[in-house]
Design an enzyme around this catalytic site. Structure first.
Site, PDB file in Angstrom:
ATOM      1  N   THR A 186       0.854  -1.393  -0.111  1.00  0.00           N
ATOM      2  CA  THR A 186       0.094   0.005  -0.068  1.00  0.00           C
ATOM      3  C   THR A 186       0.855   1.375  -0.134  1.00  0.00           C
ATOM      4  O   THR A 186       0.576   2.305  -0.972  1.00  0.00           O
ATOM      5  CB  THR A 186      -0.907   0.047   1.173  1.00  0.00           C
ATOM      6  OG1 THR A 186      -1.963  -0.925   1.060  1.00  0.00           O
ATOM      7  CG2 THR A 186      -1.583   1.311   1.351  1.00  0.00           C
ATOM      8  N   ASP A 209      -9.702  -3.532   0.335  1.00  0.00           N
ATOM      9  CA  ASP A 209      -8.689  -4.106   0.662  1.00  0.00           C
ATOM     10  C   ASP A 209      -8.815  -4.860   2.063  1.00  0.00           C
ATOM     11  O   ASP A 209      -8.355  -5.994   1.917  1.00  0.00           O
ATOM     12  CB  ASP A 209      -7.619  -2.897   1.020  1.00  0.00           C
ATOM     13  CG  ASP A 209      -6.333  -3.664   1.375  1.00  0.00           C
ATOM     14  OD1 ASP A 209      -5.569  -4.382   0.506  1.00  0.00           O
ATOM     15  OD2 ASP A 209      -5.850  -3.499   2.478  1.00  0.00           O
ATOM     16  N   ASN A 269       5.965  -1.118   3.486  1.00  0.00           N
ATOM     17  CA  ASN A 269       5.006  -0.676   4.694  1.00  0.00           C
ATOM     18  C   ASN A 269       5.763  -0.536   6.015  1.00  0.00           C
ATOM     19  O   ASN A 269       5.418   0.167   6.956  1.00  0.00           O
ATOM     20  CB  ASN A 269       3.932  -1.888   4.613  1.00  0.00           C
ATOM     21  CG  ASN A 269       2.775  -1.393   3.746  1.00  0.00           C
ATOM     22  OD1 ASN A 269       2.790  -0.557   2.844  1.00  0.00           O
ATOM     23  ND2 ASN A 269       1.983  -2.432   3.516  1.00  0.00           N
ATOM     24  N   HIS A 327      -8.191  -8.711   2.424  1.00  0.00           N
ATOM     25  CA  HIS A 327      -7.380  -9.584   3.362  1.00  0.00           C
ATOM     26  C   HIS A 327      -8.098 -10.660   4.255  1.00  0.00           C
ATOM     27  O   HIS A 327      -7.680 -11.735   4.526  1.00  0.00           O
ATOM     28  CB  HIS A 327      -6.868  -8.478   4.358  1.00  0.00           C
ATOM     29  CG  HIS A 327      -5.661  -7.719   3.459  1.00  0.00           C
ATOM     30  ND1 HIS A 327      -4.278  -8.575   3.317  1.00  0.00           N
ATOM     31  CD2 HIS A 327      -5.265  -6.544   3.231  1.00  0.00           C
ATOM     32  CE1 HIS A 327      -3.333  -7.842   2.722  1.00  0.00           C
ATOM     33  NE2 HIS A 327      -4.161  -6.629   2.620  1.00  0.00           N
ATOM     34  N   HIS A 374      -1.371  -9.336  -0.644  1.00  0.00           N
ATOM     35  CA  HIS A 374      -0.386  -8.597  -1.724  1.00  0.00           C
ATOM     36  C   HIS A 374       0.842  -8.360  -1.442  1.00  0.00           C
ATOM     37  O   HIS A 374       1.109  -8.542  -0.138  1.00  0.00           O
ATOM     38  CB  HIS A 374      -1.467  -7.369  -2.204  1.00  0.00           C
ATOM     39  CG  HIS A 374      -1.441  -6.385  -1.020  1.00  0.00           C
ATOM     40  ND1 HIS A 374      -0.539  -5.485  -0.891  1.00  0.00           N
ATOM     41  CD2 HIS A 374      -2.808  -6.471  -0.358  1.00  0.00           C
ATOM     42  CE1 HIS A 374      -1.033  -4.771   0.176  1.00  0.00           C
ATOM     43  NE2 HIS A 374      -2.487  -5.352   0.407  1.00  0.00           N
TER      44      HIS A 374
END
Length: 423
Positions: free
Chosen positions: A81, A211, A102, A215, A358
């Site tokens: 992200t 998202d 991240n 998840h 991802h």
């Protein structure tokens, strides 16, 4: 310029008329629409795979894609992200803009790792986002939750106090999951209700719920379908609100990455491969990065850099060139990448689970990201060949009226086919 703005407004009014039909919005008067120049709105729907448009759950987004320009966009590596959101607004790949993951570590700050809550300008200072360029050019901007928008870019953090210098969007809100999607859309529309002198010309808007559902339950789940329906209703509310205001808009709707199905039956347990005393795991999951413990680099290499089922590992300077990753100081010495859908974990799972993830190979079909461009600046009914998301920032600079950046990994030429005016 007034005649051009009026013509653009007239064009967008006719396009948005189709959207209003399913948003149940009143039609704004043409006289009002002619008084406003188009605003550029960059919308991120985190984790939205372009194939989600084909599920029949997103009539507003599907109509915008059909009536505008669309593409399946390729994210940058790692397909996470924060790295990709910073790429979208800087035009640089993570290896060049410095938000390489991240979660990151920096040798200059060994006890202060970067997390997704970090707003210290130190970490973000290597690339300037579009809203900072716009503000410096006198173009008012507003940011609703875009990763990095709560950072006073170019400022200096004070250990026990706020950053007192640096540049931010004129209006911004710090991310909070307690702020609903409705409140986010309403905040953007409220900004656009202002008098012209304090009304933003460039706006960002961020949604995280697709998202989160992907998840938690996987990309093919009922939970993800429900999140898609909800996001589509909120995009419809945004479009209807713009029409009610008589506000022409160039909408650039993107995602940062797609989503792959995962589960406990596809876990690579590091404990079966390498002695945990040899390394410190910096990140795990859809990829893993490692720091060797003192004196153990050779032993760690021997364990990692051999053949593994469903996983390949490299020294950072030997990561394949197509990933455009491995030169930045913040990238740990070793990286392992599993097959798409597999998870790297320190130990084997203790219970069965399924979900989505991802971070994988950006060329994997599951990682493809969304691109929709709709408004007076764009052509209608166009599907572009796939392109890398580094091209979005050059497009935004063009729309907002900024010069192209001297340093960029993307090119406006990659998306010029979306523009109504080709020169």
């Amino acid at each position: 310029m007034n005649r051009i703005a009026a013509a653009l407004a007239l064009g967008l009014a006719s396009v948005l008329g189709g959207c209003a039909a399913y948003a149940d919005a009143p039609v704004a008067s043409m006289a009002v629409a002619q008084q406003r120049e188009p605003v550029t709105i960059l919308v991120s729907i985190d984790g939205f795979h372009p194939d989600y448009l084909e599920r029949g759950l997103t009539p507003t987004l599907s109509q915008l894609a059909s009536d505008g320009t669309r593409a399946a966009m390729r994210p940058s590596f790692p397909t996470k992200t924060f790295p990709n959101h910073w790429t979208l607004v800087t035009g640089l790949v993570p290896d060049h803009h410095g938000i390489t993951a991240n979660r990151m570590e920096d040798a200059a700050r060994p006890d202060d790792p970067f997390t997704m809550a970090t707003v210290d300008p130190y970490w973000w200072s290597e690339a300037k986002p579009v809203w900072v360029e716009a503000e410096e050019a006198g173009i008012r901007s507003a940011a609703m939750f875009w990763p990095g928008s709560a950072v006073a870019w170019g400022g200096t953090a004070v250990r026990y106090g706020p950053v007192t210098d640096g540049t931010m969007a004129s209006d911004w809100q710090a991310f909070s999951m307690q702020v609903s999607n409705t409140q986010r859309v309403n905040s953007v529309l409220d900004w656009l209700r202002r008098p012209a002198e304090i009304r933003p010309e460039f706006v960002t808007l961020y949604f995280d719920t697709v998202d989160s559902a992907g998840h938690g339950a996987g990309p093919a789940s009922e939970e993800t379908d429900a999140a898609l329906r909800d996001i589509d209703r909120h995009i419809a509310s945004l479009v209807a609100g713009l029409e009610t205001l008589g506000q022409p808009a160039n909408l650039v709707i993107v995602s940062d990455h797609g989503m792959a199905a995962t589960g406990s039956d596809r876990v690579i347990a590091l404990a079966d491969i390498v002695d945990p005393a040899l390394y410190r795991l910096v990140e795990g999951g859809a990829y893993a990065t490692f720091q060797p413990t003192e004196g153990n680099a050779a032993a760690l290499e021997a364990a990692l850099l051999r053949d593994h089922a469903h996983m390949e590992c490299w020294r950072k300077d030997e990561i394949p060139a197509r990933f455009q990753y491995g030169t930045h100081d913040r990238i740990p010495p070793y990286l392992c990448l599993p097959d798409t859908g597999w998870t790297i974990s320190a130990t084997a799972p203790g219970a069965q689970w399924s979900g989505g993830s991802h971070g994988y190979d950006p060329f994997a079909p599951e990682m493809a990201s969304l691109f929709i461009a709709h408004g007076p600046a764009f052509r209608n009914g166009v599907t572009l060949d796939g392109f890398q998301n580094t091209a979005v920032a050059p497009l935004l600079r063009h729309l907002v009226g900024l010069p192209q950046a001297a340093r960029s990994d993307g090119d406006l030429a990659d998306v010029r086919g979306a523009l109504a005016q080709q020169n």
